[in-house]
Design a protein around this motif. Structure first.
Motif, PDB file in Angstrom:
ATOM      1  N   ALA A  69      -3.971  -2.562  -0.616  1.00  0.00           N
ATOM      2  CA  ALA A  69      -3.615  -1.687  -1.736  1.00  0.00           C
ATOM      3  C   ALA A  69      -4.835  -1.248  -2.534  1.00  0.00           C
ATOM      4  O   ALA A  69      -4.899  -0.109  -3.007  1.00  0.00           O
ATOM      5  CB  ALA A  69      -2.609  -2.383  -2.642  1.00  0.00           C
ATOM      6  N   SER A 110      -6.141   1.585  -0.370  1.00  0.00           N
ATOM      7  CA  SER A 110      -5.278   2.766  -0.239  1.00  0.00           C
ATOM      8  C   SER A 110      -5.094   3.510  -1.554  1.00  0.00           C
ATOM      9  O   SER A 110      -4.931   4.737  -1.563  1.00  0.00           O
ATOM     10  CB  SER A 110      -3.911   2.362   0.323  1.00  0.00           C
ATOM     11  N   THR A 111      -5.107   2.795  -2.676  1.00  0.00           N
ATOM     12  CA  THR A 111      -4.950   3.452  -3.975  1.00  0.00           C
ATOM     13  C   THR A 111      -6.241   4.108  -4.461  1.00  0.00           C
ATOM     14  O   THR A 111      -6.215   4.915  -5.401  1.00  0.00           O
ATOM     15  CB  THR A 111      -4.519   2.436  -5.057  1.00  0.00           C
ATOM     16  N   LEU A 166      -8.655   2.266  -5.732  1.00  0.00           N
ATOM     17  CA  LEU A 166      -9.264   1.358  -6.716  1.00  0.00           C
ATOM     18  C   LEU A 166     -10.553   0.744  -6.184  1.00  0.00           C
ATOM     19  O   LEU A 166     -11.510   0.541  -6.944  1.00  0.00           O
ATOM     20  CB  LEU A 166      -8.267   0.265  -7.102  1.00  0.00           C
ATOM     21  N   VAL A 212      -0.962  -4.872  -7.607  1.00  0.00           N
ATOM     22  CA  VAL A 212      -1.446  -3.534  -7.254  1.00  0.00           C
ATOM     23  C   VAL A 212      -0.714  -2.962  -6.042  1.00  0.00           C
ATOM     24  O   VAL A 212      -0.819  -1.763  -5.761  1.00  0.00           O
ATOM     25  CB  VAL A 212      -2.971  -3.523  -7.013  1.00  0.00           C
ATOM     26  N   ARG A 213       0.051  -3.777  -5.353  1.00  0.00           N
ATOM     27  CA  ARG A 213       0.857  -3.267  -4.226  1.00  0.00           C
ATOM     28  C   ARG A 213       1.962  -2.350  -4.722  1.00  0.00           C
ATOM     29  O   ARG A 213       2.462  -1.502  -3.965  1.00  0.00           O
ATOM     30  CB  ARG A 213       1.468  -4.428  -3.444  1.00  0.00           C
ATOM     31  N   ASN A 214       2.366  -2.541  -5.979  1.00  0.00           N
ATOM     32  CA  ASN A 214       3.458  -1.759  -6.567  1.00  0.00           C
ATOM     33  C   ASN A 214       3.022  -1.131  -7.884  1.00  0.00           C
ATOM     34  O   ASN A 214       3.789  -1.074  -8.839  1.00  0.00           O
ATOM     35  CB  ASN A 214       4.678  -2.656  -6.792  1.00  0.00           C
ATOM     36  N   ILE A 215       1.812  -0.641  -7.922  1.00  0.00           N
ATOM     37  CA  ILE A 215       1.253  -0.128  -9.171  1.00  0.00           C
ATOM     38  C   ILE A 215       1.927   1.185  -9.561  1.00  0.00           C
ATOM     39  O   ILE A 215       2.210   2.035  -8.705  1.00  0.00           O
ATOM     40  CB  ILE A 215      -0.280   0.051  -9.023  1.00  0.00           C
ATOM     41  N   ALA A 228       2.145   4.870 -11.711  1.00  0.00           N
ATOM     42  CA  ALA A 228       1.196   5.940 -12.024  1.00  0.00           C
ATOM     43  C   ALA A 228       0.568   5.725 -13.394  1.00  0.00           C
ATOM     44  O   ALA A 228      -0.629   5.993 -13.598  1.00  0.00           O
ATOM     45  CB  ALA A 228       1.905   7.293 -11.967  1.00  0.00           C
ATOM     46  N   PHE A 264      -2.072   2.999 -13.119  1.00  0.00           N
ATOM     47  CA  PHE A 264      -3.251   3.506 -12.407  1.00  0.00           C
ATOM     48  C   PHE A 264      -4.063   4.438 -13.292  1.00  0.00           C
ATOM     49  O   PHE A 264      -5.298   4.436 -13.241  1.00  0.00           O
ATOM     50  CB  PHE A 264      -2.847   4.232 -11.121  1.00  0.00           C
ATOM     51  N   GLY A 315      -7.616   3.143 -13.570  1.00  0.00           N
ATOM     52  CA  GLY A 315      -8.355   4.028 -12.688  1.00  0.00           C
ATOM     53  C   GLY A 315      -9.154   5.091 -13.412  1.00  0.00           C
ATOM     54  O   GLY A 315      -9.669   6.021 -12.771  1.00  0.00           O
TER      55      GLY A 315
END
Length: 427
Positions: free
Chosen positions: A88, A91-92, A94, A303-306, A308, A311, A315
């Motif tokens: 995650a 992929s995100t 981060l 962070v697997r289910n963060i 928006a 983030f 982020g």
């Protein structure tokens, strides 16, 4: 020469260099223009302790960034969670923003050592072992962190590392561990100053570069001595996901601002952003102040289910850049007003002749917070351009003498102030 002048000269010198590995001086940027700042600048942003204690192992040139399992998962961890979290972070995006440490906290090990006296990963939750997990994380371009304790047990009553420092350090190194969080439970009443250096020596002896994070809860004022021992040191008790906890910890950490710098950082504990106990405004303030204080940015949510919204906070590259600024001077609280000091100004010097300024509303209703140049150490006639880091926009027109903004309840507005050249301000 007066003390303040000495501090200013030190600051000007340090703004032109970084603390180099093995004594190597690396130029960063031009020193601050003296004409920009008033005589009070050096007393407001005291740098007298800057860089004099830091452990010179090449790590922590800026505060560490990554993720830690404890705040969300506590003991409910396993190798799948760690792998999915590493996935995650990549992929995100981060990881690209700097969140590279994937840190396993307490409860990863079995309840007892094996017949050879070695730590053993819990076979139910980490059946593949830590080495395989480190290989997985490294293949993602990330780093793996692990946890132990400078006592006979960890806080969750797994085996601690006191009197096992060399064996445990060698084991961690053989697994490919990159980071050690070293806690303070079941410590036999032995002073932290005695218990933490042996693990430093053991880690160094392995030949592997391992980030050493001291977690002694601020018991023995670690800012005064831990820079010779580790790369960061907890200055407070554990954070919890509440406004009261976060604000209290921010104030406690602020006391030690003069002692942080490249190589060693004050640690007010991990981030709670996204865990649900505070409002978005409170989380924005939490992240802003942690970034300004040059605190480690260790995400503590799943962070697997963060979301928006979460983030958008963690982020925010412009705010992250404040935390990772090469000058490495911890920002601090510089002015308070209102009932119980609830209208607050926090600020700190940045590279490139700039200042970060946060207007933090800790009142029970929206408030206008104004900062005068005198509390920032700026000459009152100085013209300043202003960048809003949460709106991601430059404000129109330059400010002179003061700047104010309406700030929502428990929210924090954050800006970069760049003094304009004297010739331009005279036009």
């Amino acid at each position: 020469m007066v003390k303040g002048s000495v501090h200013l000269l030190l600051f000007l010198y340090l703004s032109a260099i970084s603390v180099g590995i093995a004594g190597r001086v690396v130029p960063l940027h031009e020193p601050f223009d003296k004409s920009t700042f008033s005589r009070s600048f050096s007393s407001i942003f005291d740098t007298s302790k800057y860089g004099i204690l830091q452990l010179n192992n090449g790590l922590a040139r800026t505060p560490q960034m990554g993720w830690n399992s404890w705040n969300f998962f506590a003991c409910n961890i396993n190798e799948t969670v760690i792998k999915e979290t590493a996935d995650a972070l990549v992929s995100t995006g981060l990881a690209d923003l700097g969140y590279v440490y994937v840190n396993i906290d307490d409860c990863w090990s079995s309840l007892v050592r094996d017949s050879k006296g070695q730590l053993v990963p819990d076979p139910k939750t980490f059946p593949s072992g830590i080495k395989a997990l480190a290989d997985y994380v490294h293949a993602k371009g990330l780093k793996l962190g692990i946890y132990s304790d400078a006592g006979i047990f960890t806080c969750q009553v797994r085996p601690g590392s006191i009197y096992h420092e060399r064996d445990d350090a060698e084991l961690f190194a053989s697994w490919g561990v990159d980071y050690l969080k070293y806690d303070n439970c079941y410590n036999l009443g032995i002073k932290p100053k005695e218990r933490y250096p042996p693990m430093r020596d053991a880690l160094n002896a392995t030949g592997r570069t391992i980030f050493y994070s001291l977690c002694e809860w601020g018991v023995d004022d670690p800012a005064l001595w831990a820079g010779k021992v580790g790369n960061s040191w907890r200055t407070t008790d554990d954070i919890n996901d509440s406004w009261a906890s976060m604000t209290t910890i921010a104030d406690l950490n602020d006391k030690w601002a003069a002692y942080a710098g490249p190589g060693g950082w004050n640690d007010p504990d991990m981030l709670e952003v996204g865990n649900g106990g505070m409002t978005l405004e409170e989380y924005r303030a939490h992240f802003s102040i942690w970034a300004l204080m040059k605190a480690p940015l260790l995400v503590g949510c799943d962070v697997r289910n963060i979301t928006a919204e979460t983030f958008e906070i963690i982020g925010n590259k412009e705010v992250i850049d404040i935390n990772q600024d090469s000058l490495g001077i911890q920002g601090r609280k510089v002015h308070v007003s209102g009932k119980d000091g609830c209208r607050q100004v926090w600020a700190g010097p940045l590279s490139g002749h700039r200042l970060v300024v946060a207007l933090w509303n800790r009142c029970s209703k929206a408030a206008t917070i104004t900062v005068g140049w005198e509390v920032l150490g700026l000459e009152s006639s100085m013209s300043v351009s202003i960048r809003d880091l949460w709106k991601h926009e430059d404000l129109s027109g330059d400010a002179v003498a003061s700047f104010g903004s309406r700030v929502a309840v428990h929210d924090c507005e954050m800006y970069i102030f760049t003094p304009v050249s004297a010739s331009r301000s005279a036009v």
